[in-house]
Scaffold this motif. Structure first.
Motif, PDB file in Angstrom:
ATOM      1  N   ILE A 292       1.208   5.460   0.755  1.00 50.46           N
ATOM      2  CA  ILE A 292       1.685   4.116   1.091  1.00 50.46           C
ATOM      3  C   ILE A 292       0.903   3.565   2.289  1.00 50.46           C
ATOM      4  N   VAL A 293       0.701   4.399   3.297  1.00 48.90           N
ATOM      5  CA  VAL A 293      -0.029   3.947   4.487  1.00 48.90           C
ATOM      6  C   VAL A 293      -1.467   3.564   4.124  1.00 48.90           C
ATOM      7  N   GLN A 294      -2.119   4.384   3.290  1.00 50.23           N
ATOM      8  CA  GLN A 294      -3.495   4.071   2.871  1.00 50.23           C
ATOM      9  C   GLN A 294      -3.553   2.784   2.053  1.00 50.23           C
ATOM     10  N   LEU A 295      -2.586   2.641   1.153  1.00 53.88           N
ATOM     11  CA  LEU A 295      -2.565   1.430   0.320  1.00 53.88           C
ATOM     12  C   LEU A 295      -2.312   0.190   1.182  1.00 53.88           C
TER      13      LEU A 295
ATOM     14  N   SER B 114      -2.718  -6.937  -4.045  1.00 52.23           N
ATOM     15  CA  SER B 114      -1.526  -6.357  -4.672  1.00 52.23           C
ATOM     16  C   SER B 114      -1.548  -6.606  -6.170  1.00 52.23           C
ATOM     17  N   VAL B 115      -2.127  -7.734  -6.582  1.00 51.31           N
ATOM     18  CA  VAL B 115      -2.245  -7.995  -8.026  1.00 51.31           C
ATOM     19  C   VAL B 115      -3.142  -6.937  -8.678  1.00 51.31           C
ATOM     20  N   ASP B 116      -4.277  -6.595  -8.035  1.00 48.09           N
ATOM     21  CA  ASP B 116      -5.149  -5.525  -8.559  1.00 48.09           C
ATOM     22  C   ASP B 116      -4.365  -4.222  -8.691  1.00 48.09           C
TER      23      ASP B 116
ATOM     24  N   THR C 256       4.901  -4.221   1.770  1.00 49.76           N
ATOM     25  CA  THR C 256       4.511  -5.443   1.053  1.00 49.76           C
ATOM     26  C   THR C 256       3.349  -5.178   0.100  1.00 49.76           C
ATOM     27  N   GLY C 257       3.576  -5.523  -1.166  1.00 51.29           N
ATOM     28  CA  GLY C 257       2.527  -5.377  -2.172  1.00 51.29           C
ATOM     29  C   GLY C 257       2.429  -3.998  -2.789  1.00 51.29           C
ATOM     30  N   ILE C 258       3.283  -3.065  -2.369  1.00 50.51           N
ATOM     31  CA  ILE C 258       3.237  -1.690  -2.890  1.00 50.51           C
ATOM     32  C   ILE C 258       4.072  -1.598  -4.175  1.00 50.51           C
ATOM     33  N   PRO C 259       3.471  -1.139  -5.272  1.00 44.36           N
ATOM     34  CA  PRO C 259       4.207  -1.057  -6.545  1.00 44.36           C
ATOM     35  C   PRO C 259       5.109   0.182  -6.629  1.00 44.36           C
ATOM     36  N   ILE C 260       6.385  -0.075  -6.772  1.00 50.51           N
ATOM     37  CA  ILE C 260       7.359   1.015  -6.861  1.00 50.51           C
ATOM     38  C   ILE C 260       8.198   0.832  -8.127  1.00 50.51           C
TER      39      ILE C 260
ATOM     40  N   VAL D 249       3.768   4.147  -7.122  1.00 48.44           N
ATOM     41  CA  VAL D 249       3.459   4.810  -5.856  1.00 48.44           C
ATOM     42  C   VAL D 249       4.633   5.681  -5.407  1.00 48.44           C
ATOM     43  N   ALA D 250       5.821   5.139  -5.575  1.00 48.37           N
ATOM     44  CA  ALA D 250       7.040   5.825  -5.155  1.00 48.37           C
ATOM     45  C   ALA D 250       8.173   5.244  -5.977  1.00 48.37           C
ATOM     46  N   ALA D 251       9.318   5.914  -5.947  1.00 45.24           N
ATOM     47  CA  ALA D 251      10.454   5.406  -6.723  1.00 45.24           C
ATOM     48  C   ALA D 251      11.752   5.719  -6.006  1.00 45.24           C
TER      49      ALA D 251
END
Lengths: 489, 95
Positions: free
Chosen positions: A6-9, A20-22, A69-73, A165-167
């Motif tokens: 998450i930190v890297q993303l 975030s769209v990519d 923000t922008g992280i897909p979960i 990424v996470a759930a």
């Protein structure tokens, strides 16, 4: 991209390396490619995910972004999500479009996280293998013939296979920690009351608690930071401040006093799993922790007690599914009683029915004292065991599950043997304590989990201990190769 | 503790849960097995032990008696199997 933390993303999103769209599209593509095998999602919310991603990109540009923000979960399909099907893994709610958001969902929306979809789960979170789902079993990314654990099996499989990424998950008797162990993840069940239960479909209200499933303790800290906090809409929500979980990850753990309950290393534990766990504990010793054998004398009573408390509360909670206000309704009811009975008989699966019946029996006139009251008394004894333990040690460690992922179908027809897979996780729920499972050395190519139980509201310390271990080991970086082929451009 | 078919019928009625004739035997067996597991509780001496109702021994929080929710009847009824004029429809109860 899909293997980053998450930190890297978050850093990549800020530097403009990708949008975030990519990122969201990359994960949606992975879901499209791999979820036919895994069955980890019940609903993929492609359009709303891309829309949230666009909003997240705007927020990143405007400088109002949060770490999520922008992280897909993904959310376990037990959390109500406004306008999106929320099935709880049941035919009963197959047609249910939630009319509001759970507080957990709201908090992630406010943080700007992108919800890719809703993950598969055991029906109403009742199960330890994800086989009781109306939507079919989920496969373990490490071995497709095996279960991912349950009840948050879809969340675990999806995170392990890098489909998100996470759930989020929920844990009533081990439903975050056991699938985390079986899929090689970090899974945290917070203290009872730490995470709001509003909009989280209730199974056993005095035990249920939401938490994150992630690939590392650092990611879990970022997720919990969003999830935790007081909610006036949940009458059992803890009204106390939330510490900075990421900020304490690096704290020193030399001198940490670790209790090893002798009851957690006895009969029933796979010897190879025991060795893995002992190796991990030894790593902690090298990090400067002090080990101490302790006793939790009432451990053996946890499962019997749980199978009174949980069914009793479930029979009461699931009374709301009556075929009248929402959910499944049978065809052509001849009268009101027929409508209730057949809507419930046809809408619920076998395991849910078993638990409703056991609970109804335990709460029926003449049996209350022998079952529910007795169970609540033993719950006190179990809780007192931990109270004494935490006078001598800071955390308690042991295996998360007695074995590795078992074959799909192996325990499906034997409820009791299925129940025993939660033998080490249930006590933390009965006592309301926080506990985390982290991956340690695998056995036969299958992941193994180390469970760390802490005192009330010590999530920060658990994540700190987990993170310190993950800094000196690489088990949490292991990945199921099938799902890891680098995406072709 | 062992339950038979008629016990299951009684419990299923209390739970308003249809259990078919053909399932009764198997369900009775499953429930008996679970009750045997639960029976292990009797080995614990709980004389004088205060039952634990809440993990953190918190009292239920009370709020001010004020209206906080808006009327969303139509929104919430949109997921109902059958409604009419803002009411939920069920089979005729009063002849």
């Amino acid at each position: 991209m899909h293997d980053k933390s998450i930190v890297q993303l978050a850093a990549g999103l800020r530097s403009g390396e990708f949008s975030s769209v990519d990122l969201t599209q990359a994960f949606l593509d992975r879901i499209g490619r791999y979820d036919g095998i895994l069955n980890s999602f019940i609903t993929v919310a492609e359009q709303s995910a891309l829309k949230s991603a666009e909003e997240a990109d705007q927020r990143l540009r405007s400088g109002t972004a949060t770490p999520l923000t922008g992280i897909p979960i993904a959310h376990k399909d037990i959390f109500c999500s406004d306008g999106v099907k929320t099935s709880c893994g049941s035919r009963m709610l197959d047609n249910f479009i939630a009319p509001y958001d759970a507080t957990v969902v709201t908090r992630f929306k406010q943080a700007g996280a992108v919800m890719l979809g809703k993950t598969n789960m055991d029906e109403f979170a009742m199960g330890s293998s994800n086989e009781t789902s109306y939507y079919g079993p989920v496969r373990n990314p490490w071995d497709q013939a095996s279960v991912p654990g349950g009840s948050s099996g879809g969340s675990a499989a999806a995170v392990a296979a890098r489909l998100c990424v996470a759930a989020t998950g929920t844990d009533t008797g081990g439903s975050i920690r056991q699938p985390a162990a079986l899929c090689g993840l970090t899974g945290l069940k917070p203290t009872y009351g730490r995470v709001s239960r509003y909009g989280m479909i209730a199974f056993a209200s005095s035990l249920d608690q939401g938490g994150p499933l992630t690939r590392s303790a650092a990611d879990a800290a970022a997720m919990l930071q969003v999830m935790a906090g007081f909610d006036p809409r949940d009458s059992t929500s803890a009204d106390r401040s939330v510490p900075d979980y990421s900020g304490s990850l690096e704290d020193e753990i030399a001198g940490l006093r670790i209790g090893l309950p002798k009851e957690y290393f006895g009969e029933g534990l796979d010897p190879a799993v025991a060795r893995s766990v002992e190796q991990a504990v030894d790593e902690y010793r090298r990090l400067g922790a002090e080990l101490k054998e302790i006793s939790l004398p009432n451990s053996a009573l946890a499962i019997p007690t749980y199978y009174v408390v949980a069914p009793a509360e479930c029979s009461s909670n699931l009374a709301r599914f009556d075929g009248v206000r929402f959910g499944y309704r049978c065809d052509d009811p001849k009268d009101l009683e027929d409508l209730y009975k057949r809507s419930r008989g046809e809408g619920f699966g076998a395991e849910v029915k078993r638990r409703i019946l056991i609970g109804t029996y335990a709460l029926s006139a003449g049996y209350y004292d022998a079952y529910y009251l007795k169970a609540q008394q033993i719950r006190k004894l179990i809780s007192d065991d931990f109270r004494s333990a935490f006078e001598q040690v800071d955390v308690v460690m042991g295996p998360t599950a007695p074995g590795t992922a078992f074959a799909i179908g192996e325990k499906a027809d034997d409820p009791i043997s299925m129940y025993l897979s939660d033998i080490y996780t249930i006590a933390a729920n009965l006592a309301g304590l926080p506990a985390v499972s982290i991956p340690v050395a695998p056995v036969g190519g299958k992941p193994v989990g180390l469970q760390i139980i802490g005192n009330y509201f010590q999530e920060g310390r658990l994540l700190n201990a987990a993170h310190r271990f993950q800094q000196v080991t690489e088990w949490h970086l292991a990945r199921p190769e099938l799902f890891y082929k680098e995406d072709k451009p | 503790m062992s339950l038979d078919r008629s016990d299951v019928e009684k419990i299923a009625h209390l739970a308003r849960l249809a259990v078919s004739e053909s399932e009764l035997e198997a369900v009775a067996g499953d429930l008996s097995n679970i009750l045997n597991l639960v029976e292990q509780m009797s080995s614990a001496d709980t004389v004088g032990v205060t039952p634990m109702a809440h993990p953190l021994h918190m009292a239920q929080r009370l709020r001010e008696d004020q209206v906080t929710e808006t009327d969303q009847r139509e929104h919430f009824q949109s997921t109902a199997p059958a409604t009419e004029n803002g009411l939920y429809l069920v089979p005729r109860v009063i002849e």
